[in-house]
Design an enzyme around this catalytic site. Structure first.
Site, PDB file in Angstrom:
ATOM      1  N   LYS A   1       0.841  -1.214   0.000  1.00  0.00           N
ATOM      2  CA  LYS A   1       0.000   0.000   0.000  1.00  0.00           C
ATOM      3  C   LYS A   1       0.871   1.258   0.000  1.00  0.00           C
ATOM      4  CE  LYS A   1      -3.577  -2.609   2.412  1.00  0.00           C
ATOM      5  NZ  LYS A   1      -4.029  -3.072   3.738  1.00  0.00           N
TER       6      LYS A   1
ATOM      7  N   GLY B   1     -12.755  -4.863   4.732  1.00  0.00           N
ATOM      8  CA  GLY B   1     -14.133  -5.288   4.980  1.00  0.00           C
ATOM      9  C   GLY B   1     -14.993  -5.018   3.760  1.00  0.00           C
TER      10      GLY B   1
HETATM   11  P1  NAP Z   1     -11.946 -13.228  -1.621  1.00  0.00           P
HETATM   12  O1  NAP Z   1     -13.089 -13.040  -0.702  1.00  0.00           O
HETATM   13  O2  NAP Z   1     -10.994 -14.317  -1.365  1.00  0.00           O
HETATM   14  O3  NAP Z   1     -12.545 -13.374  -3.101  1.00  0.00           O
HETATM   15  C1  NAP Z   1     -11.741 -13.674  -4.194  1.00  0.00           C
HETATM   16  C2  NAP Z   1     -12.630 -13.979  -5.367  1.00  0.00           C
HETATM   17  O4  NAP Z   1     -11.791 -14.248  -6.483  1.00  0.00           O
HETATM   18  C3  NAP Z   1     -13.506 -15.224  -5.165  1.00  0.00           C
HETATM   19  O5  NAP Z   1     -14.798 -14.981  -5.678  1.00  0.00           O
HETATM   20  C4  NAP Z   1     -12.801 -16.294  -5.991  1.00  0.00           C
HETATM   21  O6  NAP Z   1     -13.692 -17.253  -6.539  1.00  0.00           O
HETATM   22  C5  NAP Z   1     -12.212 -15.462  -7.105  1.00  0.00           C
HETATM   23  N1  NAP Z   1     -11.060 -16.097  -7.719  1.00  0.00           N
HETATM   24  C6  NAP Z   1      -9.943 -16.547  -7.137  1.00  0.00           C
HETATM   25  N2  NAP Z   1      -9.095 -17.061  -8.042  1.00  0.00           N
HETATM   26  C7  NAP Z   1      -9.703 -16.923  -9.227  1.00  0.00           C
HETATM   27  C8  NAP Z   1      -9.357 -17.265 -10.544  1.00  0.00           C
HETATM   28  N3  NAP Z   1      -8.186 -17.857 -10.836  1.00  0.00           N
HETATM   29  N4  NAP Z   1     -10.216 -16.979 -11.535  1.00  0.00           N
HETATM   30  C9  NAP Z   1     -11.400 -16.381 -11.255  1.00  0.00           C
HETATM   31  N5  NAP Z   1     -11.785 -16.035 -10.024  1.00  0.00           N
HETATM   32  C10 NAP Z   1     -10.941 -16.304  -9.022  1.00  0.00           C
HETATM   33  O7  NAP Z   1     -11.073 -11.889  -1.710  1.00  0.00           O
HETATM   34  P2  NAP Z   1     -11.503 -10.412  -1.316  1.00  0.00           P
HETATM   35  O8  NAP Z   1     -11.282 -10.239   0.152  1.00  0.00           O
HETATM   36  O9  NAP Z   1     -12.827 -10.093  -1.895  1.00  0.00           O
HETATM   37  O10 NAP Z   1     -10.341  -9.560  -2.023  1.00  0.00           O
HETATM   38  C11 NAP Z   1     -10.361  -9.257  -3.384  1.00  0.00           C
HETATM   39  C12 NAP Z   1      -9.290  -8.214  -3.681  1.00  0.00           C
HETATM   40  O11 NAP Z   1      -9.545  -7.052  -2.916  1.00  0.00           O
HETATM   41  C13 NAP Z   1      -7.866  -8.625  -3.322  1.00  0.00           C
HETATM   42  O12 NAP Z   1      -6.969  -8.081  -4.231  1.00  0.00           O
HETATM   43  C14 NAP Z   1      -7.663  -8.004  -1.949  1.00  0.00           C
HETATM   44  O13 NAP Z   1      -6.306  -7.759  -1.633  1.00  0.00           O
HETATM   45  C15 NAP Z   1      -8.400  -6.713  -2.145  1.00  0.00           C
HETATM   46  N6  NAP Z   1      -8.844  -6.073  -0.904  1.00  0.00           N
HETATM   47  C16 NAP Z   1      -9.624  -6.769  -0.034  1.00  0.00           C
HETATM   48  C17 NAP Z   1     -10.055  -6.156   1.129  1.00  0.00           C
HETATM   49  C18 NAP Z   1     -10.935  -6.873   2.087  1.00  0.00           C
HETATM   50  O14 NAP Z   1     -11.315  -6.278   3.103  1.00  0.00           O
HETATM   51  N7  NAP Z   1     -11.321  -8.119   1.848  1.00  0.00           N
HETATM   52  C19 NAP Z   1      -9.669  -4.827   1.387  1.00  0.00           C
HETATM   53  C20 NAP Z   1      -8.890  -4.135   0.471  1.00  0.00           C
HETATM   54  C21 NAP Z   1      -8.479  -4.767  -0.685  1.00  0.00           C
HETATM   55  P3  NAP Z   1     -14.603 -18.229  -5.647  1.00  0.00           P
HETATM   56  O15 NAP Z   1     -15.546 -17.319  -4.893  1.00  0.00           O
HETATM   57  O16 NAP Z   1     -15.292 -19.065  -6.616  1.00  0.00           O
HETATM   58  O17 NAP Z   1     -13.661 -18.963  -4.746  1.00  0.00           O
HETATM   59  N1  HSE Z   2      -5.112  -7.753   5.385  1.00  0.00           N
HETATM   60  C1  HSE Z   2      -5.451  -6.392   5.216  1.00  0.00           C
HETATM   61  C2  HSE Z   2      -5.498  -5.699   6.574  1.00  0.00           C
HETATM   62  C3  HSE Z   2      -6.797  -6.321   4.502  1.00  0.00           C
HETATM   63  O1  HSE Z   2      -5.402  -6.357   7.618  1.00  0.00           O
HETATM   64  O2  HSE Z   2      -5.598  -4.479   6.620  1.00  0.00           O
HETATM   65  C4  HSE Z   2      -7.013  -5.084   3.688  1.00  0.00           C
HETATM   66  O3  HSE Z   2      -6.013  -4.777   2.793  1.00  0.00           O
END
Ligand code: NAP
Ligand code: HSE
Length: 431
Positions: free
Chosen positions: A208, A305
């Site tokens: 980040k 989140g």
């Molecule tokens: P997640 O809940 O693990 O979801 C990932 C999604 O990607 C799932 O739907 C998964 O499919 C799909 N996926 C994984 N591999 C794939 C592939 N090869 N082809 C097609 N689809 C695929 O992740 P997330 O937390 O939503 O995070 C998504 C992004 O946002 C990441 O880059 C993360 O760093 C970023 N982010 C997340 C947060 C947070 O709070 N979660 C905050 C900031 C940034 P399935 O559902 O079928 O398994």
């Molecule tokens: N793993 C990260 C955190 C999620 O704890 O802040 C969001 O980027």
């Protein structure tokens, strides 16, 4: 771009963030259309497992055959919410930009490694690559650095950019428990990953920080330029002593302009009690940007989140709907400077030092002598004695001095047979 028809959105990744985006697009369709000047329509989705239960808002959206088909589809924007530095996410983003589709991503790992190359690709194809959600989640700091804080430049950006680490440090302070204990709880609560190394080792904060530094200073994001240290070595004792001296320990990402170059580092830092960064608790994130004559600005909010992250993704989509497709890091990709790590002389501050020593005559004098030899001046000190010859902690705060001088002194002190283990060194940072 034809702005008289809906903005057609294809979304890959239907997990935490993807589900939140689908929900917000449906729940606030009218308002978002008004803000974007046209409707935002989710026309195609894709994830790994078609049979998985999803948000109800995703039920009737057609699935793309695969990611390659999504990149070639008639969507205007591809939203990448898969995650990961390379692999599927990188292929999808590259193919989509080449096919002249705008891209919105929350993927900091991807951009930290490939940001400059992808920014150039977006420009060559006349499309946007937006990433508000990739740094500090829901906090609109990417837009602030890219578009708002530009008149006077930015001297320094400091941020609490990882909610997991901030939660662990906050809990260690509140309960007096060890890092390992609190981490285990964080994993049970779902805050930390089963493999938490990217969070607690500082890597996620570095991803980040590389993006914020790129925006603030016009430098190419490059993890090699960021010195990164995590929080595993922080003890409840350090946290207690910090409080006694009037500080809290926070894992900070810091990028700062110095006469020797841009110094970028991720490390635990002592932040004075009562300053805004010191008061950020739990899973919250915060960023302080010092914008020259305009002064410091402070942003705080949820850095992760479903809803906060979706909020940032949707804001990028509305910008694109309105036709805002300016350069990815606020200036042409070709203008992003490739810099080297700042030299050691770029790092000066006051330091917290903790030594575990045997309580014997002359130990304190030896430590003081080595510090004096390296021209490190002590501002204050605490030692709580136990029995003669037992292990005891000596804790000091230094006056401002070069980090290299402290490191020279610590190397010599570490060699003493009266000093147990490695001394702990934590810099002071403005909060
Ligand atoms: P997640 O809940 O693990 O979801 C990932 C999604 O990607 C799932 O739907 C998964 O499919 C799909 N996926 C994984 N591999 C794939 C592939 N090869 N082809 C097609 N689809 C695929 O992740 P997330 O937390 O939503 O995070 C998504 C992004 O946002 C990441 O880059 C993360 O760093 C970023 N982010 C997340 C947060 C947070 O709070 N979660 C905050 C900031 C940034 P399935 O559902 O079928 O398994
Ligand atoms: N793993 C990260 C955190 C999620 O704890 O802040 C969001 O980027």
């Amino acid at each position: 771009m034809n702005t008289s028809r809906p903005l057609r959105i294809a979304m890959a990744g239907l997990g935490t963030v993807g589900g939140g985006v689908a929900e917000a697009l449906a729940a606030r369709a009218g308002e978002l259309a008004s803000r974007g000047g046209r409707a935002l329509e989710l026309v195609s989705v894709f994830a790994r497992d078609r049979k998985k239960a999803r948000k109800k808002e995703l039920a009737n959206i057609p699935w793309a055959d695969d990611l390659a088909a999504m990149a070639k589809s008639d969507a205007d924007v591809v939203v990448e919410l898969i995650g990961g530095e390379n692999g599927a996410a990188l292929s999808l983003v590259e193919a989509s930009l080449r096919a002249k589709k705008h891209v919105v991503t929350a993927n900091k790992a991807l951009l930290a490694s490939h940001g400059t190359k992808l920014a150039a690709l977006a420009e060559q194809n006349g499309v946007a690559l937006k990433f508000e959600a990739a740094a500090a989640g829901g906090i609109p700091v990417v837009k602030a650095l890219r578009e708002s804080l530009i008149a006077h430049g930015v001297d320094a950006v400091r941020g609490i950019l990882n909610g997991t680490c901030n939660y662990i440090l906050t809990q260690m302070e509140a309960t007096g428990r060890s890092f390992e204990d609190v981490l285990a709880d964080a994993q049970k609560l779902g805050y930390a990953e089963a493999d938490p190394e990217l969070d607690v080792g500082g890597g996620d904060t570095a991803h980040k920080l590389s993006l914020l530094a790129g925006l603030a200073f016009g430098i190419a994001p490059d993890l090699k330029n960021i010195t990164t240290q995590g929080i595993r070595h922080i003890t409840p004792e350090d946290i207690r002593f910090a409080r006694e001296f009037g500080y809290r320990i926070k894992l900070l990402g810091v990028a700062r302009a110095t006469p020797h170059g841009i110094d970028q580092r991720v490390q635990p830092a002592m932040v004075r009690l009562g300053t805004p960064l010191a008061d950020v608790d739990g899973v919250f994130n915060a960023v302080r940007a010092d914008a020259g004559a305009a002064g410091p600005f402070f942003f705080e909010g949820r850095g992760a989140g479903e809803a906060p992250t979706a909020s940032a993704v949707v804001a990028d989509l509305v910008d694109i709907a309105r036709g805002s497709i300016g350069p990815v890091f606020g200036r042409p990709a070709s203008a992003l400077k490739a810099v080297s790590p700042a030299p050691p002389e770029a790092r000066t501050s006051a330091f917290y030092l903790r030594f575990k020593v045997l309580d014997l005559p002359g130990v304190l004098a030896d430590i003081a002598r080595q510090l004096a030899r390296c021209e490190v001046s002590i501002e204050s000190m605490i030692q709580r004695g136990r029995g003669h010859g037992e292990a005891v902690s000596i804790v000091m705060i230094t006056h401002e001095c070069p980090q290299a001088a402290v490191e020279r002194a610590l190397n010599a002190i570490e060699g003493s047979d009266k000093v147990i283990g490695q001394p702990c060194m934590i810099p002071m940072e403005a909060g």
